[in-house]
Design a protein around this motif. Structure first.
Motif, short mmCIF file in Angstrom:
data_model
loop_
_atom_site.label_atom_id
_atom_site.label_comp_id
_atom_site.label_asym_id
_atom_site.label_seq_id
_atom_site.Cartn_x
_atom_site.Cartn_y
_atom_site.Cartn_z
N PHE A 71 145.54 52.62 1.80
CA PHE A 71 146.70 53.07 2.56
C PHE A 71 147.22 54.39 2.09
CE2 PHE A 71 146.22 48.65 3.04
CZ PHE A 71 146.70 48.29 4.34
N ASN A 72 147.24 55.33 2.59
CA ASN A 72 147.53 56.67 2.07
C ASN A 72 148.93 57.21 2.53
OD1 ASN A 72 144.81 57.85 1.15
ND2 ASN A 72 144.43 57.54 3.17
N ALA A 73 149.54 57.80 1.29
CA ALA A 73 150.82 58.30 1.66
C ALA A 73 150.97 59.47 2.39
CB ALA A 73 151.58 58.71 0.26
N GLU A 74 151.92 59.81 3.22
CA GLU A 74 152.14 60.90 4.07
C GLU A 74 152.12 62.24 2.99
OE1 GLU A 74 154.90 61.15 7.36
OE2 GLU A 74 155.17 59.01 6.80
N PRO A 75 151.58 63.46 3.64
CA PRO A 75 151.27 63.78 4.61
C PRO A 75 149.58 63.65 5.21
CG PRO A 75 151.11 65.73 3.55
CD PRO A 75 151.49 64.56 2.46
N ASN A 76 148.82 62.80 4.51
CA ASN A 76 147.53 62.44 4.64
C ASN A 76 147.28 62.03 6.13
OD1 ASN A 76 144.75 61.26 4.86
ND2 ASN A 76 144.92 61.45 2.61
N ARG A 77 146.26 62.83 6.67
CA ARG A 77 146.29 62.65 8.20
C ARG A 77 145.74 61.24 8.69
NH1 ARG A 77 141.27 63.60 9.83
NH2 ARG A 77 139.70 64.43 8.41
N VAL A 78 144.93 60.70 7.52
CA VAL A 78 144.59 59.42 7.63
C VAL A 78 145.49 58.28 7.03
CG1 VAL A 78 142.37 57.82 7.17
CG2 VAL A 78 142.06 60.05 7.55
N GLU A 79 146.26 57.35 7.93
CA GLU A 79 146.95 56.39 7.44
C GLU A 79 146.26 55.17 6.88
OE1 GLU A 79 150.78 53.94 9.17
OE2 GLU A 79 149.34 54.86 10.45
N ILE A 80 145.46 54.75 7.40
CA ILE A 80 144.61 53.62 6.60
C ILE A 80 143.16 54.07 6.79
CG2 ILE A 80 144.06 51.03 7.08
CD1 ILE A 80 147.01 50.88 8.55
N TYR A 81 142.26 53.73 5.74
CA TYR A 81 141.00 53.59 5.67
C TYR A 81 140.32 52.60 5.22
CZ TYR A 81 136.52 56.39 4.84
OH TYR A 81 135.41 56.80 4.87
#
Length: 166
Positions: A71-81
Motif C-alpha cells: 500500500f503506497n503513500a501518496e503521491p505514488n500513482r499506484v495505490e495498491i500493488y
C-alpha cells in the motif's frame, strides 16, 4: 524507541534473488503481518544496485495466502500493488516468498490492472512451474482482482499502518 527490522526477500521459482530490502516490523492484525518503509528507503532487485523509493509504503504478508500486498503513500500513482507469490515464510527476522509474476494493481485513478501475464506465461516454461502452482497463481489473481475491485478488506481504504511510516 527502536523498531525491529526484518528482511523482505522475494525470490524467483529457481531460487534466484528478486526484490529484497529491510523493513520496519509494524505489527499484526486479522489480515496478517505488516511491515513498512519510510520515504527514502532503499531496496534492490537481484544483485542490481539499490534503488531509493521516494514514497513511503507498507506491506501486508497474509497468513496462508498466495499473495502479498503493498500500500503506497501518496503521491505514488499506484495505490495498491499485490504480488502473486507462494505463501510467505517467516524465519529468523526474514520473510521470504517466491514471486509468481502476476500482479494486481489499483491505480490512484481507480483503474484495476492484472499485470505481467506475459511474464507468467514465459516463466511457466523457463522455471517449469508445476500445474498446482499455475492453478494457485491464477485462482489467487482472480480472487484478488475481485477483492481489490470491490474494496473488500483490507483493500477498502489505506491501512492505518501507513501512518506509522509517513
Amino acid at each position: 524507541m527502536t523498531r525491529e527490522i526484518v528482511n523482505v526477500v522475494y525470490r524467483k521459482y529457481d531460487g534466484s534473488l528478486h526484490w529484497h530490502h529491510p523493513a520496519l516490523l509494524l505489527g499484526e492484525d486479522e489480515h496478517g503481518v505488516w511491515t513498512g518503509c519510510v520515504a527514502g528507503s532503499t531496496g534492490s532487485k537481484g544483485d542490481e544496485p539499490p534503488v531509493t523509493w521516494t514514497d513511503a509504503f507498507v506491506m501486508l504478508f497474509p497468513r496462508d495466502a498466495w499473495w502479498t500486498a503493498t500500500f503506497n503513500a501518496e503521491p505514488n500513482r499506484v495505490e495498491i500493488y499485490c504480488d502473486i507469490s507462494t505463501v510467505p515464510q517467516w524465519r529468523d527476522g526474514e520473510v521470504t516468498m517466491v514471486d509468481l509474476d502476476l500482479d494486481v494493481l489499483r491505480m490512484r485513478d481507480g483503474r484495476i490492472l492484472l499485470d505481467d501475464e506475459d511474464e507468467f506465461e514465459e516463466h511457466q516454461v523457463r522455471y517449469a512451474y508445476p500445474p498446482e502452482v499455475i492453478e494457485n497463481a491464477r485462482a489467487t489473481a482472480a480472487r484478488l482482482m475481485e477483492a481489490v475491485t470491490t474494496g473488500a478488506a483490507p483493500f477498502r481504504t489505506a491501512p492505518h499502518w501507513l501512518s506509522h511510516v509517513t
